[in-house]
Write an enzyme that holds these catalytic residues in place. Structure first.
Site, PDB file in Angstrom:
ATOM      1  N   ARG A 227      36.594  -8.344  41.967  1.00  0.00           N
ATOM      2  CA  ARG A 227      35.136  -8.329  41.958  1.00  0.00           C
ATOM      3  C   ARG A 227      34.642  -7.439  43.094  1.00  0.00           C
ATOM      4  NH1 ARG A 227      35.426  -9.803  37.482  1.00  0.00           N
ATOM      5  NH2 ARG A 227      34.499 -11.649  36.489  1.00  0.00           N
ATOM      6  N   HIS A 275      35.105  -1.201  34.898  1.00  0.00           N
ATOM      7  CA  HIS A 275      35.437  -2.613  34.632  1.00  0.00           C
ATOM      8  C   HIS A 275      36.196  -2.750  33.304  1.00  0.00           C
ATOM      9  CE1 HIS A 275      34.155  -6.960  35.694  1.00  0.00           C
ATOM     10  NE2 HIS A 275      35.287  -6.962  35.023  1.00  0.00           N
TER      11      HIS A 275
END
Ligand code: NAP
Length: 312
Positions: A227, A275
């Site tokens: 993250r 991502h």
């Protein structure tokens, strides 16, 4: 009894999950109606979420037995004060495979110095001598959960010298396992290649700040597939600009999509991937969701429950 499952995830996911969920529930022997539509919240037995704000007030879901997330990361759900029901995060074997592939690819790219040969438009013949073998290369993995353990096993199988770091002590064959914040500097100090596979929590936010980045060996390479907020962006750029850090491969960011004017895009020491490291796969994830609903109906403990106290 037919259970009511609300698919409270982005509408565009529904088309890929509708058939796999129906099949998996049937295979699990669960009679269920799954709907992506807004229904009377008080009638819903299970909520399938994807960290999206389709539902952000969970209080009307008085009957919900569990919130079943399609993603591994649950930071947005655990931070929602209206959500008091049990939360199960996603542990999808296909997602784990995908993450292992991503990590191995990025580690191998930097281990072999492939960029130097791929980016050689001038056609210069420049063989390098003395390349290290994997068994001479130290890789540290922060986070030894589902994804970190799989990455450690794959890198270990390729002979890398693997150090892992987690909250509680872990024991992985062939890897040096360190635990707790007191051992973090030690884990960083040998990391020629650092792989971040931690959840985002109050404890891991900004964990990799300027002081921690300074613990890495000179010209270390960092791979963040966890993250964005675990890393201090400005400290990372400063370490790259100073030549202390060799490269950063980043799949996750504080703001996604990464804004067009973010310095990461143009920085020669940064690789941005959007991502994509490890997507949840509907076919396998639907089976995990169905199994948890079966367990919930049978009064058995659910799989992959989030522990509220630790927030992952
Ligand atoms: P997991 O199974 O929950 O494992 C988390 C690991 O991090 C555990 O080893 C845990 O320690 C460790 N940890 C947590 N807090 C820590 C702390 N304060 N200090 C030290 N270690 C700590 O999670 P996972 O399934 O491996 O997934 C990890 C993260 O990857 C997810 O939360 C998600 O954000 C991210 N992810 C990204 C993608 C992508 O496409 N980029 C895809 C999937 C997941 P213990 O072993 O002691 O519990």
């Amino acid at each position: 009894m037919t259970v009511l499952v609300q698919f409270a995830a982005d509408r565009d996911l529904w088309s890929s999950y509708e058939a796999p969920l129906a099949q998996a529930l049937a295979d699990a022997g669960v009679a269920a109606r799954v709907t992506p539509d807004a229904v009377d919240p008080a009638t819903v037995d299970y909520l399938v979420t994807a960290n999206a704000a389709v539902v952000d007030d969970f209080r009307p879901y008085t009957k919900v037995k569990a919130v079943l997330n399609l993603w591994a990361g649950v930071e947005k759900l655990v931070g929602n004060p209206t959500l008091t029901q049990p939360i199960a995060r996603m542990v999808d074997p296909a997602m784990t495979e995908a993450m292992t592939e991503y990590v191995v690819a990025q580690v191998m790219r930097h281990h072999l110095g492939l960029d130097r040969h791929i980016q050689n438009a001038a056609g210069a013949w420049r063989p390098e001598r003395g390349q290290k073998l994997a068994r001479e290369r130290d890789v540290t993995i922060l986070g030894l959960g589902e994804l970190g353990q799989a990455a450690a096993a794959a890198l270990g199988a390729l002979n890398f010298r693997v150090t892992g770091w987690s909250r509680q002590p872990r024991f992985l064959p062939g890897a040096l396992c360190l635990a707790g914040i007191d051992r973090l500097d030690e884990a960083l100090s040998t990391a020629e290649i650092l792989v971040i596979l931690l959840p985002l929590t109050a404890q891991t936010e900004n964990l990799l700040d300027a002081a921690r980045l300074a613990r890495l060996p000179r010209r270390a390479v960092l791979i963040n597939a966890a993250r964005g907020p675990i890393l201090d962006d400005a400290a990372l750029i400063a370490a790259l600009d100073a030549g202390d850090l060799g490269h950063a491969t980043l799949d996750v960011f504080r703001q996604e999509p990464l804004p067009a004017d973010h310095p990461f895009w143009a920085h020669p020491g940064v690789t941005v991937t959007p991502h994509i490291a490890a997507e949840t796969r509907p076919g396998t994830a639907a089976r995990v969701i169905a199994e948890n609903i079966r367990r919930g109906e049978a009064g058995e403990p659910l799989l992959h429950l989030v522990e509220r106290g630790r927030a992952y």
